[in-house]
Write an enzyme that holds these catalytic residues in place. Structure first.
Site, PDB file in Angstrom:
ATOM      1  N   ASN A 109      -5.091 -14.358   7.563  1.00 23.60           N
ATOM      2  CA  ASN A 109      -5.530 -13.058   8.065  1.00 23.60           C
ATOM      3  C   ASN A 109      -6.741 -12.564   7.285  1.00 23.60           C
ATOM      4  OD1 ASN A 109      -2.132 -12.777   8.242  1.00 23.60           O
ATOM      5  ND2 ASN A 109      -3.316 -12.429  10.094  1.00 23.60           N
ATOM      6  N   GLY A 136      -2.235  -3.691   8.128  1.00 24.57           N
ATOM      7  CA  GLY A 136      -1.127  -3.892   7.208  1.00 24.57           C
ATOM      8  C   GLY A 136       0.135  -4.198   7.996  1.00 24.57           C
ATOM      9  N   HIS A 155      -3.402 -12.474   1.810  1.00 25.48           N
ATOM     10  CA  HIS A 155      -2.745 -12.686   3.121  1.00 25.48           C
ATOM     11  C   HIS A 155      -3.402 -13.830   3.904  1.00 25.48           C
ATOM     12  CE1 HIS A 155      -5.960  -9.925   4.284  1.00 25.48           C
ATOM     13  NE2 HIS A 155      -5.279  -8.842   3.949  1.00 25.48           N
ATOM     14  N   HIS A 197       0.804  -1.228   0.000  1.00 22.51           N
ATOM     15  CA  HIS A 197       0.000   0.000   0.000  1.00 22.51           C
ATOM     16  C   HIS A 197       0.835   1.275   0.000  1.00 22.51           C
ATOM     17  CE1 HIS A 197      -3.723  -2.229   0.740  1.00 22.51           C
ATOM     18  NE2 HIS A 197      -3.003  -2.993   1.522  1.00 22.51           N
ATOM     19  N   ASP A 203       2.125  -6.402   2.349  1.00 22.70           N
ATOM     20  CA  ASP A 203       0.957  -5.639   2.804  1.00 22.70           C
ATOM     21  C   ASP A 203       1.436  -4.395   3.550  1.00 22.70           C
ATOM     22  OD1 ASP A 203      -1.689  -4.974   3.144  1.00 22.70           O
ATOM     23  OD2 ASP A 203      -2.053  -6.373   4.787  1.00 22.70           O
TER      24      ASP A 203
END
Length: 375
Positions: free
Chosen positions: A212, A302, A209, A55, A266
């Site tokens: 998660n 994240g 992910h 991100h 992430d």
């Protein structure tokens, strides 16, 4: 120019005491024959790492759509061993997603560091229960017209989108997205095993992910994790030691095979920065003790993981060897979104984007097009 290393890691073998020839930024040959002039880089030459889920970095976030931010992220990622990446968005308003895609589409060709190989839309077609740091007020059923708009605005770069498979119209959306050249990932979802497998059968090929933000594995309800384990789809893993226990990571790798695991970060804007207060979308985040967490509830928001550290971690945890770790952070993520024709491996005819590691797997240098871009 010729470069030598004790080991050169290719996609299917490891060369020992070889020379790699680079001409005009492209790999030209691998040879045992010693050239007149060469540079000995030391222990390991490996392909540049490929982060397909990131991100932000160095204080910048893709969602802020700030002019120049993409280049800051691109240059910053060189210190993490990443040479190719997919700028990643969050669940947000259509207008803000429009703007984020537009800015990437306008600026990606000017990136001076790691190369932009697509755009990953993480959302907004998720469900609330496992929302994590995604804002549920913007969640909805998948809309193929919105995806077309985002792809157009990004100059055709959008090549991956994550959705929750229990939303309405998922099968039709997956097939149409695939036909547009967009790979579909599954995540932030409370889907049952059967619903998730139906989405894979429709063409979804990635689990976001894994472990998660998804329904877990229970012996009577295998859930999203069970579907990830029992399908041919590629599983993303965040191997920072906080998101997933190394034992759980090892179990997933053993069940799926390491050729179906994509190491991702992430990473959010706080990557490469000091501890303190940050933002992820509209949320306030506190970065402390190696984690990024939402201030309001303490949920992980994240990560601040560097991909080079994920490679080192899985080797240090004794759940992968060096060859496997490198492939999981380069070739496999590249394959997951169909960009392994331009990155993710050292191969004749490919851009000479590579990294140099010492015997402890610490990053010594990053090269772009055969030129040292970071050390």
């Amino acid at each position: 120019m010729f470069y030598k290393a004790k080991y050169i890691i290719l996609e299917d073998e490891v060369l020992k005491d070889y020379f790699m020839e680079v001409e005009d930024g492209v790999i030209k040959s691998f040879s045992k024959n010693e050239p007149d002039e060469y540079e000995d880089l030391g222990e390991i030459i490996a392909p540049g790492l490929v982060d397909t889920h990131i991100h932000g970095y160095h204080g910048e976030d893709i969602m802020n759509a700030k002019p120049g931010a993409l280049n800051i992220i691109s240059k910053g990622l060189l210190e993490t061993g990443v040479t190719s990446f997919l700028p990643t968005t969050l669940t947000d308003s259509t207008e803000r997603l429009n703007e984020a895609c537009r800015v990437v589409g306008e600026e990606y060709k000017d990136a001076e560091g790691a190369k932009i190989r697509g755009v990953f839309l993480e959302g907004p077609f998720f469900t609330e229960k496992y929302k994590g740091a995604q804002n549920d007020k913007y969640m909805s059923d998948p809309d193929i017209e919105k995806l077309k708009k985002w792809k157009d605005l990004s100059d055709g770069l959008v090549n991956k989108i994550a959705i929750a498979p229990e939303r309405e119209g998922v099968t039709d959306f997956i097939k149409k997205a695939n036909a547009m050249g967009v790979y579909v990932a599954l995540g932030h979802s409370d889907a049952s095993y059967d619903v998730a497998i139906d989405a894979v059968d429709a063409g979804a090929n990635i689990f976001v992910h894994t472990y998660n933000g998804m329904s877990g594995l229970h012996h009577r309800n295998p859930g999203m994790v069970g579907a990830a384990m029992n399908s041919e789809a590629i599983s993303e893993l965040i191997c920072d030691g906080h998101h997933v226990n190394p034992v759980s990571a090892n179990i997933l790798m053993n069940v799926k095979g390491r050729d179906h695991i994509a190491l991702i970060t992430d990473c959010m804007a706080a990557g490469g920065m000091a501890e303190g207060d940050y933002k992820l979308g509209e949320y306030d985040v506190i970065v402390k003790d190696g984690t990024a967490r939402l201030k309001e509830d303490g949920n992980l928001a994240g990560s601040i993981l560097k991909l080079k550290d994920a490679v080192k971690n899985v080797v240090d945890w004794d759940i992968a060897d060096v060859f496997e770790a490198i492939q999981m952070a380069s070739l496999i993520p590249a394959k997951s979104v169909g960009i392994d024709d331009v990155c993710g491996k050292l191969k004749i005819g490919y851009d000479a984007d590579f990294i140099v590691l010492n015997e402890d797997l610490e990053l010594k240098a990053t090269y772009i097009d055969g030129n040292k871009a970071w050390e």
